[in-house]
Motif scaffolding. Structure first.
Motif, PDB file in Angstrom:
ATOM      1  N   GLU A 205      39.170  15.974  76.849  1.00 60.79           N
ATOM      2  CA  GLU A 205      37.963  15.912  77.625  1.00 60.79           C
ATOM      3  C   GLU A 205      37.768  14.883  78.623  1.00 60.79           C
ATOM      4  O   GLU A 205      37.274  15.026  79.842  1.00 60.79           O
ATOM      5  CB  GLU A 205      36.434  15.860  76.663  1.00 60.79           C
ATOM      6  N   TYR A 206      38.515  13.906  78.331  1.00 64.74           N
ATOM      7  CA  TYR A 206      38.557  12.739  79.303  1.00 64.74           C
ATOM      8  C   TYR A 206      39.290  13.208  80.506  1.00 64.74           C
ATOM      9  O   TYR A 206      38.935  13.067  81.669  1.00 64.74           O
ATOM     10  CB  TYR A 206      39.123  11.477  78.727  1.00 64.74           C
ATOM     11  N   PHE A 207      40.387  13.863  80.432  1.00 62.84           N
ATOM     12  CA  PHE A 207      41.167  14.180  81.476  1.00 62.84           C
ATOM     13  C   PHE A 207      40.868  15.579  82.162  1.00 62.84           C
ATOM     14  O   PHE A 207      41.028  16.124  83.348  1.00 62.84           O
ATOM     15  CB  PHE A 207      42.775  14.384  80.923  1.00 62.84           C
ATOM     16  N   ASN A 208      39.972  16.626  81.453  1.00 61.09           N
ATOM     17  CA  ASN A 208      39.732  17.798  82.006  1.00 61.09           C
ATOM     18  C   ASN A 208      38.253  18.056  82.103  1.00 61.09           C
ATOM     19  O   ASN A 208      37.762  19.086  82.574  1.00 61.09           O
ATOM     20  CB  ASN A 208      40.141  18.903  80.914  1.00 61.09           C
ATOM     21  N   LYS A 209      37.476  16.981  81.786  1.00 58.24           N
ATOM     22  CA  LYS A 209      35.854  17.145  82.178  1.00 58.24           C
ATOM     23  C   LYS A 209      35.504  15.905  83.115  1.00 58.24           C
ATOM     24  O   LYS A 209      35.929  14.870  82.988  1.00 58.24           O
ATOM     25  CB  LYS A 209      34.888  17.347  80.761  1.00 58.24           C
ATOM     26  N   GLU A 210      34.393  16.124  83.854  1.00 60.32           N
ATOM     27  CA  GLU A 210      34.120  15.193  84.831  1.00 60.32           C
ATOM     28  C   GLU A 210      33.326  13.946  84.202  1.00 60.32           C
ATOM     29  O   GLU A 210      32.738  14.321  82.979  1.00 60.32           O
ATOM     30  CB  GLU A 210      33.364  15.863  86.080  1.00 60.32           C
ATOM     31  N   ALA A 211      33.302  12.917  84.526  1.00 61.84           N
ATOM     32  CA  ALA A 211      32.205  11.991  84.042  1.00 61.84           C
ATOM     33  C   ALA A 211      32.386  11.569  82.658  1.00 61.84           C
ATOM     34  O   ALA A 211      31.666  11.415  81.772  1.00 61.84           O
ATOM     35  CB  ALA A 211      30.872  12.213  84.395  1.00 61.84           C
ATOM     36  N   ARG A 212      33.661  11.396  81.962  1.00 62.06           N
ATOM     37  CA  ARG A 212      33.867  11.369  80.663  1.00 62.06           C
ATOM     38  C   ARG A 212      34.472   9.795  80.675  1.00 62.06           C
ATOM     39  O   ARG A 212      35.448   9.336  81.252  1.00 62.06           O
ATOM     40  CB  ARG A 212      34.997  11.924  79.986  1.00 62.06           C
ATOM     41  N   SER A 213      33.903   9.057  79.522  1.00 59.61           N
ATOM     42  CA  SER A 213      34.302   7.677  79.553  1.00 59.61           C
ATOM     43  C   SER A 213      35.450   7.833  78.527  1.00 59.61           C
ATOM     44  O   SER A 213      35.630   8.625  77.633  1.00 59.61           O
ATOM     45  CB  SER A 213      33.233   7.050  78.706  1.00 59.61           C
ATOM     46  N   SER A 214      36.623   6.985  78.583  1.00 57.95           N
ATOM     47  CA  SER A 214      37.762   6.884  77.692  1.00 57.95           C
ATOM     48  C   SER A 214      37.281   6.468  76.220  1.00 57.95           C
ATOM     49  O   SER A 214      38.189   6.913  75.337  1.00 57.95           O
ATOM     50  CB  SER A 214      38.765   6.017  78.168  1.00 57.95           C
ATOM     51  N   ASP A 215      36.253   6.021  76.204  1.00 58.57           N
ATOM     52  CA  ASP A 215      35.697   5.509  74.743  1.00 58.57           C
ATOM     53  C   ASP A 215      34.774   6.623  74.182  1.00 58.57           C
ATOM     54  O   ASP A 215      34.125   6.476  73.021  1.00 58.57           O
ATOM     55  CB  ASP A 215      34.951   4.101  74.815  1.00 58.57           C
ATOM     56  N   TYR A 216      34.471   7.831  74.888  1.00 60.81           N
ATOM     57  CA  TYR A 216      33.277   8.643  74.439  1.00 60.81           C
ATOM     58  C   TYR A 216      33.886   9.525  73.182  1.00 60.81           C
ATOM     59  O   TYR A 216      35.278   9.919  73.305  1.00 60.81           O
ATOM     60  CB  TYR A 216      33.156   9.625  75.636  1.00 60.81           C
ATOM     61  N   VAL A 217      33.330   9.469  72.311  1.00 67.49           N
ATOM     62  CA  VAL A 217      33.737  10.472  70.800  1.00 67.49           C
ATOM     63  C   VAL A 217      32.945  11.777  71.024  1.00 67.49           C
ATOM     64  O   VAL A 217      31.871  11.757  70.561  1.00 67.49           O
ATOM     65  CB  VAL A 217      33.534   9.685  69.799  1.00 67.49           C
TER      66      VAL A 217
END
Length: 395
Positions: A205-217
Motif C-alpha cells: 500500500e505504501y508504494f501503490n496508494k497515495e499518502a501512505r506513511s511507511s509506518d502505517y499498519v
C-alpha cells in the motif's frame, strides 16, 4: 566465484567486448566530464573504485560485482548521447537503458547467476540516484524503492567512484551530495539493507496508494483473504509445467489457451485485445467469489503487470507474483521443442523488453530461477556479503 573477466587489463577488455569498444569516442559535456570520452571516464572510475577503503573491505564476490557495475555503468551513453541546440552534450535515459542492456549481456552472452546479474543491472540503473535524489518529488519513497532493488551501501561506493573518476569544477559539491545520500540511508534505516515495513500489505500500500506513511499498519481482512497468482516469464520458460507441478489444485486463466481456442494469432493486435477482455471476464467471475486463481501469461513488463494487479486488488485480492527463469540456452531449446513455437526473433524482442518483477509491485514476489550449471551463488545476504542483500524470494 563469479567474475565478468579473469583478465582485467583494459587491452584485453577492449579486444574482448564490443560494448567496451563502443565507449571510445562517445563525447561528454566538458563542464561535467573534462577528462574526455566515456572510455576515459570508465577507466578512471574503475581505478578510483579500487582505491576506496570501503571497497577493499568487501568480500571478493562483492568486489567483482561492483567492479563489473563500474565497467558497465555508462554502457548506453553510446546510444543516448546527443548534442543539444545550446551546445551541451546530454545522455538522458542512459542508466535505464543500460539496466536492460546489462541484463541481456549477462543472460545471453556471459551466463551469470540471477542474483549477481540483477545486482549489477540495478547498480547500473541507479548509479546516478545519490546525486539527484533530493530533486525527486518524494525522496523518501525513491529511497525506499531503491533499497528494495539494490544494496544502497554498494550504490554509494559506485556513485563516489563515479564522481572521483571525472574532472569537473563541482567535484567537491558532488562528493558532498554522495555523503548526504549516505546519511539519508542511515537515517531511514536503508544502509546496506532494504526498508523494513510492518507487513507485506503495508509495503504494497505504501508504494501503490497515495499518502501512505511507511509506518502505517493497514487492516488485514483475514476472513475474506484470497490470493491471485500472477506468473511472469518469457515464452518457453515452462509456465505450464510449473503450474502442473506446483499449482495443480488452483484454477488457471491462460491467455494462450483462449487464443488457441479462438484461433487468434499472437501477432493479431485486435484479436489479442479480445483475448485479454475474455480473460478478464473470467478473472472477474473468480474475483467476485473471492476465489483463488492463476493468471498464466508472460507479463514481462511492469506496465502489463500493474494493470492486472490494479484490477485484482480492487476486488480485495492479495497478489503473489511469481517470476520464472531458465538459462538462455535452455530457453532457446525449450521454445524450439514446444508444440507452439514462438519465432526466434519475437522471443529475442521480448527478452529485450524484459523487466524482472520487484518486491514493491505485489504483496509477495517469488523468484523461481533455474540456475546455470556452472553457477556459484553468494551465501546468505548481509550489507557486505552476497549479491542479494536487498532481495526476497527463492532462487
Amino acid at each position: 566465484m563469479w567474475k565478468l573477466s579473469e583478465n582485467k587489463t583494459w587491452q584485453h577488455l577492449y579486444e574482448t567486448f564490443d560494448w567496451i569498444r563502443a565507449m571510445r569516442g562517445v563525447p561528454q559535456d566538458a563542464r561535467h566530464h573534462a577528462e574526455g570520452d566515456v572510455e576515459v571516464h570508465t577507466r578512471m572510475v574503475i581505478d578510483e573504485l579500487g582505491k576506496l577503503d570501503e571497497f577493499q573491505q568487501l568480500d571478493a564476490q562483492a568486489q567483482q560485482i561492483l567492479w563489473a557495475s563500474a565497467l558497465m555503468h555508462d554502457i548506453e551513453k553510446r546510444s543516448t548521447t546527443v548534442l543539444e541546440q545550446d551546445g551541451s552534450i546530454t545522455s538522458k535515459g542512459h542508466a535505464k537503458k543500460g539496466e536492460r542492456t546489462v541484463r541481456q549481456i549477462l543472460y545471453r552472452e556471459i551466463p551469470t547467476p540471477f542474483a549477481i546479474r540483477e545486482a549489477i543491472a540495478k547498480l547500473v540503473r541507479y548509479h546516478g540516484l545519490p546525486l539527484w535524489i533530493f530533486e525527486k518529488e518524494n525522496p523518501e519513497k525513491a529511497l525506499y524503492q531503491a533499497s528494495i532493488e539494490v544494496n544502497l551501501q554498494w550504490l554509494t561506493m559506485l556513485a563516489k567512484a563515479d564522481v572521483l573518476g571525472r574532472e569537473c569544477a563541482d567535484k567537491e559539491e558532488l562528493l558532498y551530495k554522495v555523503e548526504l545520500f549516505k546519511e539519508f540511508c542511515i537515517e531511514k534505516d536503508c544502509w546496506g539493507t532494504q526498508k523494513n515495513f510492518p507487513s507485506d500489505l503495508a509495503r504494497f500500500e505504501y508504494f501503490n496508494k497515495e499518502a501512505r506513511s511507511s509506518d502505517y499498519v493497514p487492516y488485514e481482512d483475514k476472513e475474506n483473504y484470497f490470493e491471485v497468482i500472477v506468473l511472469s516469464a518469457l515464452p518457453g520458460t515452462g509456465k505450464d509445467t510449473y503450474i502442473r507441478k506446483q499449482l495443480a489444485e488452483v484454477p488457471v486463466i491462460s491467455l494462450d489457451n483462449i487464443r488457441r481456442e479462438l484461433k487468434i494469432s499472437p501477432t493479431d493486435k485486435e484479436g489479442n485485445g479480445k483475448v485479454i477482455q475474455l480473460a478478464k471476464e473470467q478473472a472477474r467471475a473468480y474475483l467476485r467469489k473471492k476465489q483463488a486463481f492463476v493468471w498464466n501469461a508472460t507479463n514481462i513488463t511492469r506496465q502489463n503487470r500493474q494493470q492486472l494487479i490494479d484490477l485484482f486488488v480492487s476486488y480485495g485480492a492479495s497478489i503473489n507474483l511469481i517470476y520464472l527463469e531458465v538459462p538462455y540456452l535452455q530457453l532457446i531449446n525449450q521454445n524450439r521443442n514446444r508444440e507452439h513455437v514462438v519465432p526466434a526473433n519475437v522471443l529475442e524482442r521480448m527478452l529485450d523488453k524484459l523487466e524482472v518483477p520487484q518486491l514493491h509491485e505485489a504483496h509477495r514476489v517469488v523468484y523461481e530461477v533455474l540456475l546455470p550449471p556452472c553457477d556459484v551463488r553468494p551465501k546468505s545476504p548481509s550489507p557486505e556479503k552476497g549479491a542479494a542483500a536487498a532481495r526476497r524470494g527463492t532462487f
